[in-house]
Motif scaffolding. Structure first.
Motif, PDB file in Angstrom:
ATOM      1  N   ALA A  36       0.837  -1.197   0.000  1.00 41.72           N
ATOM      2  CA  ALA A  36       0.000   0.000   0.000  1.00 41.72           C
ATOM      3  C   ALA A  36       0.875   1.251   0.000  1.00 41.72           C
ATOM      4  O   ALA A  36       0.598   2.215  -0.734  1.00 41.72           O
ATOM      5  CB  ALA A  36      -0.928  -0.002   1.208  1.00 41.72           C
ATOM      6  N   TYR A  37       1.937   1.230   0.769  1.00 40.50           N
ATOM      7  CA  TYR A  37       2.873   2.356   0.817  1.00 40.50           C
ATOM      8  C   TYR A  37       3.557   2.553  -0.532  1.00 40.50           C
ATOM      9  O   TYR A  37       3.612   3.670  -1.059  1.00 40.50           O
ATOM     10  CB  TYR A  37       3.898   2.102   1.923  1.00 40.50           C
ATOM     11  CG  TYR A  37       4.917   3.187   2.119  1.00 40.50           C
ATOM     12  CD1 TYR A  37       4.552   4.426   2.629  1.00 40.50           C
ATOM     13  CD2 TYR A  37       6.268   2.973   1.837  1.00 40.50           C
ATOM     14  CE1 TYR A  37       5.498   5.421   2.845  1.00 40.50           C
ATOM     15  CE2 TYR A  37       7.210   3.961   2.047  1.00 40.50           C
ATOM     16  CZ  TYR A  37       6.826   5.178   2.547  1.00 40.50           C
ATOM     17  OH  TYR A  37       7.753   6.158   2.763  1.00 40.50           O
ATOM     18  N   ILE A  38       4.053   1.471  -1.116  1.00 42.86           N
ATOM     19  CA  ILE A  38       4.744   1.557  -2.404  1.00 42.86           C
ATOM     20  C   ILE A  38       3.789   2.004  -3.504  1.00 42.86           C
ATOM     21  O   ILE A  38       4.144   2.825  -4.358  1.00 42.86           O
ATOM     22  CB  ILE A  38       5.405   0.202  -2.749  1.00 42.86           C
ATOM     23  CG1 ILE A  38       6.519  -0.114  -1.759  1.00 42.86           C
ATOM     24  CG2 ILE A  38       5.933   0.190  -4.179  1.00 42.86           C
ATOM     25  CD1 ILE A  38       7.636   0.913  -1.698  1.00 42.86           C
ATOM     26  N   LEU A  39       2.575   1.476  -3.513  1.00 40.47           N
ATOM     27  CA  LEU A  39       1.602   1.886  -4.534  1.00 40.47           C
ATOM     28  C   LEU A  39       1.198   3.346  -4.371  1.00 40.47           C
ATOM     29  O   LEU A  39       0.965   4.042  -5.360  1.00 40.47           O
ATOM     30  CB  LEU A  39       0.382   0.971  -4.494  1.00 40.47           C
ATOM     31  CG  LEU A  39       0.628  -0.451  -4.987  1.00 40.47           C
ATOM     32  CD1 LEU A  39      -0.608  -1.314  -4.741  1.00 40.47           C
ATOM     33  CD2 LEU A  39       1.017  -0.462  -6.460  1.00 40.47           C
ATOM     34  N   THR A  40       1.136   3.822  -3.139  1.00 35.41           N
ATOM     35  CA  THR A  40       0.855   5.235  -2.914  1.00 35.41           C
ATOM     36  C   THR A  40       2.000   6.090  -3.447  1.00 35.41           C
ATOM     37  O   THR A  40       1.761   7.129  -4.082  1.00 35.41           O
ATOM     38  CB  THR A  40       0.625   5.519  -1.421  1.00 35.41           C
ATOM     39  OG1 THR A  40      -0.427   4.682  -0.946  1.00 35.41           O
ATOM     40  CG2 THR A  40       0.253   6.973  -1.197  1.00 35.41           C
ATOM     41  N   ILE A  41       3.225   5.662  -3.220  1.00 34.61           N
ATOM     42  CA  ILE A  41       4.374   6.387  -3.759  1.00 34.61           C
ATOM     43  C   ILE A  41       4.322   6.400  -5.287  1.00 34.61           C
ATOM     44  O   ILE A  41       4.605   7.410  -5.930  1.00 34.61           O
ATOM     45  CB  ILE A  41       5.702   5.757  -3.273  1.00 34.61           C
ATOM     46  CG1 ILE A  41       5.891   6.012  -1.792  1.00 34.61           C
ATOM     47  CG2 ILE A  41       6.887   6.306  -4.061  1.00 34.61           C
ATOM     48  CD1 ILE A  41       7.053   5.253  -1.184  1.00 34.61           C
ATOM     49  N   ALA A  42       3.936   5.281  -5.878  1.00 38.67           N
ATOM     50  CA  ALA A  42       3.923   5.171  -7.337  1.00 38.67           C
ATOM     51  C   ALA A  42       2.810   5.991  -7.974  1.00 38.67           C
ATOM     52  O   ALA A  42       3.035   6.636  -9.007  1.00 38.67           O
ATOM     53  CB  ALA A  42       3.784   3.707  -7.736  1.00 38.67           C
TER      54      ALA A  42
END
Length: 99
Positions: A36-42
């Motif tokens: 979820a964190y990585i997808l938010t960054i992306a």
């Protein structure tokens, strides 16, 4: 005492099942939070780029990243606590029954 005897013992089966369920559950929690964190960054980097308050250089992304690291420590501590109580009990029961 052979491997088949140990694998067929009810305490061993319960120990293996509980360890697997706990490990998979905790892994899923950590993976979901991380992705979820990585997808938010992306896909929505501006959400994590906002400062915590006016005038600071620390962003929400940094705070949430530190929170992810803390979540890893909390999950590890929870697993160790469970292993030192319930899993050790089942292991001791297994040893006593097989001797």
């Amino acid at each position: 005492m052979d491997l088949k005897t140990i694998q067929d013992h009810p305490a061993f089966r319960q120990l293996a099942r509980e360890r697997a369920c706990l490990g998979v559950g905790m892994s899923m929690v950590m993976a979901a939070a991380y992705f979820a964190y990585i997808l938010t960054i992306a896909f929505r980097p501006r959400l994590l780029g906002h400062p915590l308050w006016h005038g600071t250089v620390i962003s929400w992304g940094v705070l949430i990243g530190v929170g992810l690291i803390a979540l890893g420590f909390v999950l590890t501590a929870a697993y160790v606590r469970r292993a030192n109580s319930r899993f050790d009990q089942l292991g001791q029961l297994l040893l006593e029954d097989l001797q």
